[in-house]
Write an enzyme that holds these catalytic residues in place. Structure first.
Site, PDB file in Angstrom:
ATOM      1  N   LYS A 153       3.053 -15.255   3.951  1.00  0.00           N
ATOM      2  CA  LYS A 153       3.332 -16.083   2.778  1.00  0.00           C
ATOM      3  C   LYS A 153       4.839 -16.342   2.796  1.00  0.00           C
ATOM      4  O   LYS A 153       5.561 -16.024   1.844  1.00  0.00           O
ATOM      5  CB  LYS A 153       2.857 -15.354   1.511  1.00  0.00           C
ATOM      6  CG  LYS A 153       2.883 -16.167   0.243  1.00  0.00           C
ATOM      7  CD  LYS A 153       1.825 -17.261   0.156  1.00  0.00           C
ATOM      8  CE  LYS A 153       2.049 -18.123  -1.077  1.00  0.00           C
ATOM      9  NZ  LYS A 153       1.202 -19.331  -1.101  1.00  0.00           N
ATOM     10  N   TYR A 159       0.822  -1.212   0.000  1.00  0.00           N
ATOM     11  CA  TYR A 159       0.000   0.000   0.000  1.00  0.00           C
ATOM     12  C   TYR A 159       0.856   1.262   0.000  1.00  0.00           C
ATOM     13  O   TYR A 159       0.444   2.300  -0.499  1.00  0.00           O
ATOM     14  CB  TYR A 159      -0.914   0.018   1.229  1.00  0.00           C
ATOM     15  CG  TYR A 159      -2.232  -0.668   1.028  1.00  0.00           C
ATOM     16  CD1 TYR A 159      -2.300  -2.040   0.765  1.00  0.00           C
ATOM     17  CD2 TYR A 159      -3.424   0.038   1.115  1.00  0.00           C
ATOM     18  CE1 TYR A 159      -3.518  -2.677   0.592  1.00  0.00           C
ATOM     19  CE2 TYR A 159      -4.652  -0.586   0.946  1.00  0.00           C
ATOM     20  CZ  TYR A 159      -4.691  -1.941   0.692  1.00  0.00           C
ATOM     21  OH  TYR A 159      -5.901  -2.551   0.520  1.00  0.00           O
ATOM     22  N   ASP A 186      -2.966 -18.314   1.822  1.00  0.00           N
ATOM     23  CA  ASP A 186      -3.895 -19.095   0.993  1.00  0.00           C
ATOM     24  C   ASP A 186      -4.636 -20.114   1.848  1.00  0.00           C
ATOM     25  O   ASP A 186      -5.848 -20.302   1.742  1.00  0.00           O
ATOM     26  CB  ASP A 186      -3.162 -19.760  -0.196  1.00  0.00           C
ATOM     27  CG  ASP A 186      -1.879 -20.474   0.202  1.00  0.00           C
ATOM     28  OD1 ASP A 186      -1.429 -20.321   1.355  1.00  0.00           O
ATOM     29  OD2 ASP A 186      -1.317 -21.200  -0.648  1.00  0.00           O
ATOM     30  N   ASP A 226     -12.458  -8.874   4.561  1.00  0.00           N
ATOM     31  CA  ASP A 226     -13.703  -8.953   3.783  1.00  0.00           C
ATOM     32  C   ASP A 226     -14.270 -10.370   3.852  1.00  0.00           C
ATOM     33  O   ASP A 226     -15.483 -10.567   3.967  1.00  0.00           O
ATOM     34  CB  ASP A 226     -13.462  -8.610   2.298  1.00  0.00           C
ATOM     35  CG  ASP A 226     -13.678  -7.131   1.992  1.00  0.00           C
ATOM     36  OD1 ASP A 226     -13.539  -6.312   2.926  1.00  0.00           O
ATOM     37  OD2 ASP A 226     -13.989  -6.800   0.831  1.00  0.00           O
ATOM     38  N   ASP A 245      -6.571  -6.777   4.253  1.00  0.00           N
ATOM     39  CA  ASP A 245      -7.658  -6.188   3.468  1.00  0.00           C
ATOM     40  C   ASP A 245      -8.555  -7.304   2.932  1.00  0.00           C
ATOM     41  O   ASP A 245      -9.779  -7.262   3.051  1.00  0.00           O
ATOM     42  CB  ASP A 245      -7.068  -5.367   2.309  1.00  0.00           C
ATOM     43  CG  ASP A 245      -8.149  -4.757   1.423  1.00  0.00           C
ATOM     44  OD1 ASP A 245      -9.135  -4.243   1.981  1.00  0.00           O
ATOM     45  OD2 ASP A 245      -7.998  -4.814   0.194  1.00  0.00           O
TER      46      ASP A 245
END
Ligand code: IPM
Ligand code: MG
Length: 367
Positions: free
Chosen positions: A191, A140, A223, A251, A247
Protein backbone atom coordinates in the site's frame (compact mmCIF):
# COMPACT_ATOMS: atom_id res chain seq x y z
CA UNK A 1 14.79 -40.66 13.15
CA UNK A 2 12.74 -37.57 12.39
CA UNK A 3 10.72 -36.01 15.13
CA UNK A 4 7.37 -34.38 14.49
CA UNK A 5 5.71 -32.24 17.14
CA UNK A 6 1.96 -32.74 16.87
CA UNK A 7 -0.24 -29.92 18.13
CA UNK A 8 -3.91 -30.69 17.41
CA UNK A 9 -5.02 -27.47 19.15
CA UNK A 10 -8.74 -26.76 19.44
CA UNK A 11 -12.03 -27.43 17.68
CA UNK A 12 -11.77 -29.32 14.40
CA UNK A 13 -7.97 -29.11 14.76
CA UNK A 14 -8.12 -32.30 16.82
CA UNK A 15 -10.12 -34.22 14.20
CA UNK A 16 -8.18 -33.16 11.13
CA UNK A 17 -4.81 -33.73 12.81
CA UNK A 18 -5.84 -37.22 13.91
CA UNK A 19 -6.54 -38.19 10.28
CA UNK A 20 -3.35 -36.53 9.09
CA UNK A 21 -1.17 -38.42 11.55
CA UNK A 22 -2.74 -41.67 10.28
CA UNK A 23 -1.82 -40.68 6.73
CA UNK A 24 1.73 -39.81 7.82
CA UNK A 25 2.03 -43.21 9.51
CA UNK A 26 1.08 -44.87 6.23
CA UNK A 27 3.76 -43.06 4.21
CA UNK A 28 6.22 -43.62 7.06
CA UNK A 29 5.69 -47.36 6.75
CA UNK A 30 5.70 -47.31 2.95
CA UNK A 31 8.94 -45.35 2.65
CA UNK A 32 10.61 -46.27 5.97
CA UNK A 33 11.01 -42.66 7.02
CA UNK A 34 11.35 -43.46 10.75
CA UNK A 35 9.04 -40.68 11.84
CA UNK A 36 8.42 -40.20 15.52
CA UNK A 37 5.35 -38.32 16.75
CA UNK A 38 5.02 -36.48 20.02
CA UNK A 39 1.78 -34.72 20.88
CA UNK A 40 1.29 -31.70 23.13
CA UNK A 41 -1.27 -29.05 23.95
CA UNK A 42 -1.38 -25.55 22.46
CA UNK A 43 -4.12 -22.95 22.22
CA UNK A 44 -7.30 -22.94 24.29
CA UNK A 45 -6.90 -26.55 25.38
CA UNK A 46 -3.44 -25.70 26.74
CA UNK A 47 -4.89 -22.66 28.50
CA UNK A 48 -7.50 -24.83 30.22
CA UNK A 49 -4.77 -27.12 31.53
CA UNK A 50 -1.84 -24.73 32.17
CA UNK A 51 -3.33 -21.18 32.11
CA UNK A 52 -1.15 -20.38 29.10
CA UNK A 53 -1.82 -21.11 25.40
CA UNK A 54 1.82 -22.00 24.76
CA UNK A 55 3.32 -23.93 27.69
CA UNK A 56 7.14 -24.03 27.87
CA UNK A 57 7.03 -27.79 27.42
CA UNK A 58 5.16 -27.44 24.09
CA UNK A 59 7.54 -24.73 22.88
CA UNK A 60 10.52 -26.88 23.84
CA UNK A 61 9.06 -29.84 21.98
CA UNK A 62 8.61 -27.65 18.88
CA UNK A 63 12.20 -26.40 19.14
CA UNK A 64 13.53 -29.96 19.45
CA UNK A 65 11.60 -31.28 16.44
CA UNK A 66 12.28 -31.47 12.69
CA UNK A 67 8.78 -30.23 11.96
CA UNK A 68 5.60 -29.15 13.68
CA UNK A 69 2.12 -30.25 12.59
CA UNK A 70 -0.57 -27.93 13.90
CA UNK A 71 -4.36 -28.16 13.65
CA UNK A 72 -6.05 -24.91 14.61
CA UNK A 73 -6.50 -22.85 17.74
CA UNK A 74 -9.23 -20.72 19.29
CA UNK A 75 -12.94 -20.79 19.98
CA UNK A 76 -15.70 -18.76 21.63
CA UNK A 77 -14.91 -20.34 24.99
CA UNK A 78 -11.67 -18.32 25.18
CA UNK A 79 -12.78 -15.13 23.41
CA UNK A 80 -13.14 -13.18 26.64
CA UNK A 81 -9.54 -13.83 27.74
CA UNK A 82 -6.88 -11.16 27.87
CA UNK A 83 -4.93 -10.88 24.59
CA UNK A 84 -1.76 -12.14 26.27
CA UNK A 85 -3.30 -15.58 26.90
CA UNK A 86 -5.69 -15.90 23.96
CA UNK A 87 -5.30 -19.21 22.04
CA UNK A 88 -4.03 -17.28 18.97
CA UNK A 89 -0.98 -16.20 20.98
CA UNK A 90 0.24 -19.81 20.77
CA UNK A 91 0.39 -19.58 17.01
CA UNK A 92 2.08 -16.19 17.03
CA UNK A 93 4.47 -17.35 19.78
CA UNK A 94 5.48 -20.44 17.81
CA UNK A 95 5.98 -18.42 14.64
CA UNK A 96 8.21 -15.85 16.31
CA UNK A 97 10.06 -18.21 18.70
CA UNK A 98 10.87 -20.58 15.83
CA UNK A 99 11.76 -17.67 13.53
CA UNK A 100 9.28 -18.82 10.88
CA UNK A 101 9.22 -15.69 8.76
CA UNK A 102 8.09 -17.20 5.46
CA UNK A 103 4.60 -18.58 5.09
CA UNK A 104 3.78 -20.43 1.87
CA UNK A 105 0.08 -20.75 1.07
CA UNK A 106 -0.69 -22.44 -2.23
CA UNK A 107 -4.16 -21.99 -3.72
CA UNK A 108 -4.78 -24.60 -6.37
CA UNK A 109 -8.13 -25.14 -8.07
CA UNK A 110 -8.52 -28.87 -8.64
CA UNK A 111 -10.33 -29.74 -11.87
CA UNK A 112 -12.68 -31.98 -9.87
CA UNK A 113 -13.67 -29.04 -7.67
CA UNK A 114 -14.14 -26.29 -10.25
CA UNK A 115 -17.90 -26.44 -9.62
CA UNK A 116 -17.39 -26.05 -5.87
CA UNK A 117 -16.13 -22.49 -6.29
CA UNK A 118 -18.57 -19.66 -5.82
CA UNK A 119 -16.99 -18.04 -8.89
CA UNK A 120 -17.63 -18.91 -12.52
CA UNK A 121 -15.85 -21.92 -13.95
CA UNK A 122 -14.00 -19.93 -16.63
CA UNK A 123 -12.59 -17.58 -13.96
CA UNK A 124 -11.19 -20.21 -11.59
CA UNK A 125 -10.35 -23.11 -13.90
CA UNK A 126 -6.58 -23.68 -13.84
CA UNK A 127 -5.83 -21.26 -11.00
CA UNK A 128 -2.53 -22.08 -9.29
CA UNK A 129 -1.28 -19.31 -7.02
CA UNK A 130 1.35 -19.35 -4.29
CA UNK A 131 0.91 -16.66 -1.65
CA UNK A 132 4.17 -15.96 0.19
CA UNK A 133 3.18 -14.18 3.37
CA UNK A 134 5.74 -12.55 5.68
CA UNK A 135 4.97 -14.03 9.09
CA UNK A 136 6.98 -12.48 11.91
CA UNK A 137 6.69 -8.73 11.34
CA UNK A 138 4.13 -6.01 10.60
CA UNK A 139 1.30 -4.94 12.94
CA UNK A 140 1.22 -8.49 14.28
CA UNK A 141 4.42 -7.87 16.25
CA UNK A 142 5.18 -4.13 15.92
CA UNK A 143 5.52 -1.92 18.98
CA UNK A 144 4.05 0.21 20.47
CA UNK A 145 0.83 -1.73 20.77
CA UNK A 146 -2.09 -1.87 23.15
CA UNK A 147 -5.02 0.16 24.41
CA UNK A 148 -4.35 3.25 26.56
CA UNK A 149 -6.66 5.26 28.76
CA UNK A 150 -6.71 8.96 27.93
CA UNK A 151 -7.20 11.77 30.41
CA UNK A 152 -10.69 12.55 29.07
CA UNK A 153 -11.76 9.00 29.94
CA UNK A 154 -11.73 7.73 26.35
CA UNK A 155 -9.31 5.08 25.11
CA UNK A 156 -6.72 4.88 22.36
CA UNK A 157 -5.89 1.64 20.55
CA UNK A 158 -2.48 1.34 18.91
CA UNK A 159 -0.76 -1.15 16.63
CA UNK A 160 2.34 -0.40 14.65
CA UNK A 161 3.29 -1.52 11.17
CA UNK A 162 7.05 -2.06 11.10
CA UNK A 163 9.44 -3.58 8.59
CA UNK A 164 13.20 -3.32 8.44
CA UNK A 165 15.31 -3.73 5.29
CA UNK A 166 16.68 -7.19 6.28
CA UNK A 167 13.17 -8.46 7.06
CA UNK A 168 11.94 -7.41 3.63
CA UNK A 169 15.04 -8.71 1.87
CA UNK A 170 14.78 -12.22 3.30
CA UNK A 171 11.10 -12.69 2.47
CA UNK A 172 11.65 -11.21 -1.00
CA UNK A 173 14.43 -13.74 -1.62
CA UNK A 174 12.19 -16.63 -0.57
CA UNK A 175 9.46 -15.37 -2.91
CA UNK A 176 11.82 -14.91 -5.86
CA UNK A 177 13.25 -18.41 -5.26
CA UNK A 178 9.73 -19.87 -5.21
CA UNK A 179 8.80 -17.98 -8.39
CA UNK A 180 11.97 -19.20 -10.08
CA UNK A 181 10.80 -22.80 -9.59
CA UNK A 182 7.31 -22.00 -10.92
CA UNK A 183 6.24 -19.69 -13.74
CA UNK A 184 8.78 -16.97 -12.91
CA UNK A 185 6.23 -14.27 -12.19
CA UNK A 186 6.12 -12.42 -8.87
CA UNK A 187 3.57 -9.83 -7.76
CA UNK A 188 4.59 -7.83 -4.70
CA UNK A 189 1.58 -6.43 -2.87
CA UNK A 190 1.75 -3.28 -0.77
CA UNK A 191 0.00 0.00 0.00
CA UNK A 192 2.88 2.21 -1.04
CA UNK A 193 0.54 5.05 -2.02
CA UNK A 194 -0.38 5.60 1.64
CA UNK A 195 1.95 3.69 3.98
CA UNK A 196 5.63 4.68 4.17
CA UNK A 197 6.44 1.29 5.64
CA UNK A 198 5.32 -0.40 2.44
CA UNK A 199 7.00 2.25 0.31
CA UNK A 200 10.16 0.83 1.84
CA UNK A 201 8.81 -2.68 1.13
CA UNK A 202 8.46 -1.81 -2.56
CA UNK A 203 11.93 -0.24 -2.71
CA UNK A 204 13.63 -3.26 -1.13
CA UNK A 205 11.75 -5.83 -3.23
CA UNK A 206 12.75 -3.89 -6.35
CA UNK A 207 16.39 -3.96 -5.20
CA UNK A 208 16.35 -7.72 -4.51
CA UNK A 209 14.90 -8.21 -8.01
CA UNK A 210 18.32 -7.21 -9.45
CA UNK A 211 19.57 -10.69 -8.45
CA UNK A 212 16.57 -12.37 -10.07
CA UNK A 213 16.33 -10.79 -13.51
CA UNK A 214 14.91 -14.07 -14.90
CA UNK A 215 11.79 -13.51 -12.76
CA UNK A 216 9.23 -10.96 -13.89
CA UNK A 217 8.25 -8.59 -11.05
CA UNK A 218 5.23 -6.34 -10.78
CA UNK A 219 3.87 -4.30 -7.88
CA UNK A 220 0.23 -4.02 -6.92
CA UNK A 221 -1.68 -2.12 -4.24
CA UNK A 222 -3.48 -4.40 -1.84
CA UNK A 223 -6.97 -3.05 -2.58
CA UNK A 224 -6.44 -3.63 -6.28
CA UNK A 225 -5.01 -7.09 -5.60
CA UNK A 226 -8.07 -8.13 -3.61
CA UNK A 227 -10.17 -7.09 -6.59
CA UNK A 228 -7.92 -8.74 -9.20
CA UNK A 229 -7.99 -12.02 -7.27
CA UNK A 230 -11.66 -12.46 -8.01
CA UNK A 231 -11.69 -10.61 -11.34
CA UNK A 232 -8.90 -12.49 -13.10
CA UNK A 233 -7.00 -14.78 -10.71
CA UNK A 234 -5.09 -16.49 -13.52
CA UNK A 235 -2.85 -13.41 -13.88
CA UNK A 236 -1.08 -14.47 -10.63
CA UNK A 237 1.74 -16.94 -10.17
CA UNK A 238 3.46 -15.98 -6.90
CA UNK A 239 2.28 -13.18 -4.61
CA UNK A 240 4.57 -11.82 -1.90
CA UNK A 241 3.16 -9.55 0.77
CA UNK A 242 3.21 -8.36 4.36
CA UNK A 243 1.86 -10.29 7.33
CA UNK A 244 -1.54 -8.58 7.61
CA UNK A 245 -2.19 -8.24 3.87
CA UNK A 246 -1.11 -11.87 3.46
CA UNK A 247 -3.53 -13.00 6.15
CA UNK A 248 -6.40 -11.38 4.30
CA UNK A 249 -5.41 -12.17 0.71
CA UNK A 250 -4.69 -15.83 1.47
CA UNK A 251 -8.21 -16.33 2.80
CA UNK A 252 -9.51 -14.72 -0.36
CA UNK A 253 -7.30 -16.88 -2.58
CA UNK A 254 -8.47 -19.92 -0.63
CA UNK A 255 -12.08 -19.33 -1.60
CA UNK A 256 -11.18 -19.43 -5.30
CA UNK A 257 -10.61 -23.12 -4.75
CA UNK A 258 -14.12 -23.70 -3.45
CA UNK A 259 -13.34 -24.24 0.20
CA UNK A 260 -10.93 -22.96 2.79
CA UNK A 261 -10.91 -26.59 3.95
CA UNK A 262 -8.61 -27.43 1.05
CA UNK A 263 -5.69 -25.08 1.70
CA UNK A 264 -2.45 -26.12 3.39
CA UNK A 265 0.44 -23.96 4.52
CA UNK A 266 4.10 -24.20 5.36
CA UNK A 267 5.95 -21.78 7.61
CA UNK A 268 9.70 -21.77 7.20
CA UNK A 269 12.61 -19.91 8.75
CA UNK A 270 16.35 -20.11 8.58
CA UNK A 271 16.90 -22.86 11.17
CA UNK A 272 18.00 -26.18 9.73
CA UNK A 273 17.60 -29.65 11.20
CA UNK A 274 20.56 -32.01 11.67
CA UNK A 275 19.81 -33.39 8.19
CA UNK A 276 20.16 -29.89 6.71
CA UNK A 277 16.49 -29.34 5.88
CA UNK A 278 14.57 -26.28 7.04
CA UNK A 279 12.62 -26.81 10.27
CA UNK A 280 9.04 -25.81 9.56
CA UNK A 281 5.54 -25.62 10.92
CA UNK A 282 2.68 -27.00 8.85
CA UNK A 283 -0.96 -26.15 9.32
CA UNK A 284 -4.20 -25.71 7.40
CA UNK A 285 -5.04 -22.08 6.78
CA UNK A 286 -8.56 -22.55 8.14
CA UNK A 287 -9.43 -21.98 11.78
CA UNK A 288 -10.80 -24.22 14.52
CA UNK A 289 -14.43 -23.93 13.26
CA UNK A 290 -16.01 -24.49 16.70
CA UNK A 291 -19.49 -24.63 15.13
CA UNK A 292 -18.73 -27.92 13.37
CA UNK A 293 -16.21 -29.37 15.85
CA UNK A 294 -16.75 -32.93 17.02
CA UNK A 295 -19.34 -33.69 14.32
CA UNK A 296 -17.07 -35.59 11.94
CA UNK A 297 -17.87 -33.23 9.07
CA UNK A 298 -14.70 -31.11 8.84
CA UNK A 299 -12.57 -31.48 5.74
CA UNK A 300 -9.17 -32.97 6.68
CA UNK A 301 -7.63 -32.32 3.24
CA UNK A 302 -6.02 -28.96 4.10
CA UNK A 303 -4.14 -30.59 6.98
CA UNK A 304 -3.28 -33.72 5.00
CA UNK A 305 -1.87 -31.49 2.24
CA UNK A 306 0.06 -29.58 4.91
CA UNK A 307 1.67 -32.90 5.86
CA UNK A 308 2.58 -33.32 2.20
CA UNK A 309 4.33 -29.93 2.30
CA UNK A 310 6.10 -31.08 5.48
CA UNK A 311 7.44 -34.17 3.73
CA UNK A 312 8.65 -32.05 0.84
CA UNK A 313 10.22 -29.11 2.66
CA UNK A 314 11.33 -30.46 6.05
CA UNK A 315 11.55 -34.24 5.75
CA UNK A 316 13.21 -34.57 2.37
CA UNK A 317 10.67 -37.07 1.05
CA UNK A 318 9.44 -35.80 -2.30
CA UNK A 319 8.01 -39.22 -3.17
CA UNK A 320 5.89 -39.52 -0.05
CA UNK A 321 4.76 -35.93 -0.59
CA UNK A 322 3.62 -36.55 -4.16
CA UNK A 323 1.96 -39.80 -3.07
CA UNK A 324 -0.25 -37.78 -0.75
CA UNK A 325 -0.98 -35.14 -3.39
CA UNK A 326 -1.92 -37.82 -5.92
CA UNK A 327 -4.06 -39.68 -3.43
CA UNK A 328 -6.04 -36.51 -2.67
CA UNK A 329 -6.48 -35.87 -6.38
CA UNK A 330 -7.64 -39.44 -7.03
CA UNK A 331 -10.10 -39.47 -4.16
CA UNK A 332 -11.61 -36.21 -5.40
CA UNK A 333 -11.75 -37.59 -8.94
CA UNK A 334 -13.54 -40.66 -7.60
CA UNK A 335 -16.23 -38.30 -6.36
CA UNK A 336 -15.72 -38.34 -2.59
CA UNK A 337 -16.53 -35.03 -0.90
CA UNK A 338 -16.77 -33.67 2.61
CA UNK A 339 -19.70 -31.37 3.32
CA UNK A 340 -17.86 -28.10 2.52
CA UNK A 341 -17.13 -29.21 -1.07
CA UNK A 342 -20.20 -31.38 -1.62
CA UNK A 343 -22.34 -31.03 -4.72
CA UNK A 344 -25.25 -33.12 -6.02
CA UNK A 345 -24.33 -36.50 -7.38
CA UNK A 346 -21.12 -36.83 -5.34
CA UNK A 347 -20.41 -39.16 -2.44
CA UNK A 348 -20.66 -37.37 0.89
CA UNK A 349 -18.16 -38.60 3.50
CA UNK A 350 -17.13 -37.48 6.98
CA UNK A 351 -13.73 -36.45 8.32
CA UNK A 352 -12.67 -39.96 9.33
CA UNK A 353 -13.82 -41.61 6.14
CA UNK A 354 -12.06 -38.99 3.99
CA UNK A 355 -8.84 -39.61 5.92
CA UNK A 356 -9.23 -43.37 5.61
CA UNK A 357 -9.89 -43.18 1.86
CA UNK A 358 -6.78 -41.06 1.27
CA UNK A 359 -4.68 -43.45 3.34
CA UNK A 360 -6.02 -46.45 1.46
CA UNK A 361 -5.35 -44.73 -1.86
CA UNK A 362 -1.71 -44.18 -0.84
CA UNK A 363 -1.34 -47.87 -0.06
CA UNK A 364 -2.78 -48.73 -3.47
CA UNK A 365 -0.45 -46.38 -5.33
CA UNK A 366 2.64 -47.85 -6.90
CA UNK A 367 5.96 -46.38 -5.75
C1 IPM B 1 -3.88 -17.46 9.98
C2 IPM B 1 -4.81 -17.09 11.12
C3 IPM B 1 -3.98 -16.47 12.23
C4 IPM B 1 -3.31 -15.22 11.69
C5 IPM B 1 -4.76 -16.15 13.51
C6 IPM B 1 -5.52 -17.35 14.04
C7 IPM B 1 -3.87 -15.58 14.58
O1 IPM B 1 -5.81 -16.25 10.67
O2 IPM B 1 -2.97 -18.27 10.20
O3 IPM B 1 -4.07 -16.94 8.88
O4 IPM B 1 -3.91 -14.14 11.70
O5 IPM B 1 -2.19 -15.33 11.24
MG1 MG C 1 -5.84 -15.95 8.55
Amino acid sequence: MKKIAVFPGDGIGKEVVRETVEVLKIVDKKYKLSLEFEEALVGGSAYDEYKTPLPDSSLKLAKDSDAVLLGAVGGPKWDGLDYSVRPERALLGLRSELGLFANLRPAIVYPALVQASTLKKEIVEGVDIMVVRELTGDVYFGKPRGVEKLSDGSEKGINTMVYTTPEIERIAKVAFDVARKRNKKLTSVDKANVLECTELWRKVVTKVHKDYSDVELNHMYVDNCSMQLIRYPKQFDVIVTTNLFGDILSDEAAMLTGSIGMLPSASLGSRLSSSGSPIGMYEPIHGSAPDIAGKDIANPIATILSASMMLKYSLNSEKASSDIDNAVLNILNKGYRTKDIYEDGKKLVGTKEMGRLIGEEILNEKR
